[in-house]
Design an enzyme around this catalytic site. Sequence first.
Site, PDB file in Angstrom:
ATOM      1  N   ASP A  13       6.845   1.766   8.844  1.00  9.63           N
ATOM      2  CA  ASP A  13       5.753   2.201   7.814  1.00  9.63           C
ATOM      3  C   ASP A  13       4.959   3.211   7.223  1.00  9.63           C
ATOM      4  O   ASP A  13       4.607   3.166   6.637  1.00  9.63           O
ATOM      5  CB  ASP A  13       4.772   1.192   7.914  1.00  9.63           C
ATOM      6  N   HIS A  55       4.200  -0.087   2.570  1.00  8.73           N
ATOM      7  CA  HIS A  55       4.032  -0.810   1.641  1.00  8.73           C
ATOM      8  C   HIS A  55       4.002  -0.830   0.645  1.00  8.73           C
ATOM      9  O   HIS A  55       3.673  -1.504  -0.159  1.00  8.73           O
ATOM     10  CB  HIS A  55       3.518  -1.415   2.803  1.00  8.73           C
ATOM     11  N   SER A  92      -4.585   2.054   2.699  1.00  7.91           N
ATOM     12  CA  SER A  92      -3.742   2.317   3.294  1.00  7.91           C
ATOM     13  C   SER A  92      -2.994   3.330   2.711  1.00  7.91           C
ATOM     14  O   SER A  92      -2.676   3.469   1.826  1.00  7.91           O
ATOM     15  CB  SER A  92      -2.442   1.063   2.803  1.00  7.91           C
TER      16      SER A  92
END
Length: 514
Positions: A168, A138, A245
Amino acid sequence: MLSNFEQMRLTSISFFIAALSTMFAAANPSSAGSILAATPEIAPTPTVPAAAAEQGKDVVHQLNNAFAKVFETVAPSVVIIEISKKNDNETSAFEDLFFQGPPDESNPRRNPRNLRPIQSEGSGFIVRPDGYIFTNFHVVEAADKIDVKLKDGREFPAKVVGTDEKTDIAVIKIEAKDLPVVQLADSDAVRVGQFAFAIGAPFKLDYTFTYGVVSGKGRSKLLTTSGYSISDYLQTDASINPGNSGGPLCDIDGKVIGMNTLINGINRGLGFAIPINMAKEIGDELIAGRKIMRPWLGIRIETLGDDPAIRELFKGVDKGVVVRTIEADAPAYKSDLRPFDVITHVDANAVATDSQLQHEILKKKIGQKVELTVWRKGQTLRVPVTTGELPNEISRASNEPARPPQNREEEEVGKFGLQVQELTKEMAQRFKLGVQRGVIVTDVTENSLAAQQGIEREDVITEVDGKPVTDVKTFREALNKADPKRGVLLYLDRKGSKTFAVLKAGGGEPPSDR
């Protein structure tokens, strides 16, 4: 109002300061005496021997040095990823769920009139000296341009090598040599309670270092992508915020144990990371240019007991996994497996939770035959199923069903909140239904028992409590014999998928879709 976690941390800090004060007093008796003289109302307390005080300070210094060493070891291998993409007024599921704040002037991404390119920042870590970098899917999803910044100040354009949306995980590459790489730990050996450290760029504050502990393992059901969900996230209270992230979660030795990926709100002391063993397995496949393929049975499941409203219908089995739905044309659809079956073993290996069942199936190869031990209405059966390949997308019925024709007699079942009419061959062909006999649902009353259990218009009811339904008359007779207080079991065909619903007086919420 402080949370329990914050209160515990303040208490720990207070205790730590008190301990240091005692050490200082022991090591500096003259200073301690002057302090006590100035405050005679405070009774003197026994002091720690000077040798013990020095030893205590040594331990604190060692811990302090160990923490700093983690950052010094790992940070050179951590990168800051800046991406730019067209503003299409859409955000990914990850951003919507975890990283977006409320709309305001400082959050232009929510402004549909703002057509400037979207720029955002994430993190990653170098796994090979020739420029391969692990990060989150993402972070780089739909990116038109990717730039990577290193700790030494150098910047490089990057390209996407491969991605796996279901986990992911993404791999990107920069053209550079002799880069510092991270050391990878064995995430299977991680223990709850051990120190955990996160490095990344929260709120565009590059190379922020936070610490905490591993507060949980095997966390599941956080996010489902195309019918697949990771079932063993690492949970940590190390502060993880937007921009972290894709960055590493490390242990006290500076080895990476996970890839930070999800947060539950901001600054709530609850973050999640993909275990590094999984990230390495997927990442190596992507670097090698291979497609990520996973075995699949094509069933939606839940742990027995997750839905207490129907638990008493499974008397005779203590542990297992309930088959909620069998997808149309899936491998399980071609077997003798049925909705409402309870799977207790996969090839003689016991499974008590939906996560365990998923793990067992993922160990198999595509096209491999597995034997499921199944509890079905008091009987134990062996059901062979041949695995297939998990598709990128699982087809679903249309969100805009066409109402069946109203020229036939309808039967309204008021106490359950649904209307049905007899299914004809013409209707089955017209609506491309997977069955030829039963009654088709023509309407569902809002907030009724049927609505609570997720029954939809165009569902075909084929059985009631194990009794076949061929027309409205047999459906009505079966319902009259059923006990709504215990629960009425309906077998449904939904555009080819097989599922079930339990209509129970006062029965609770419908199960989650997994």
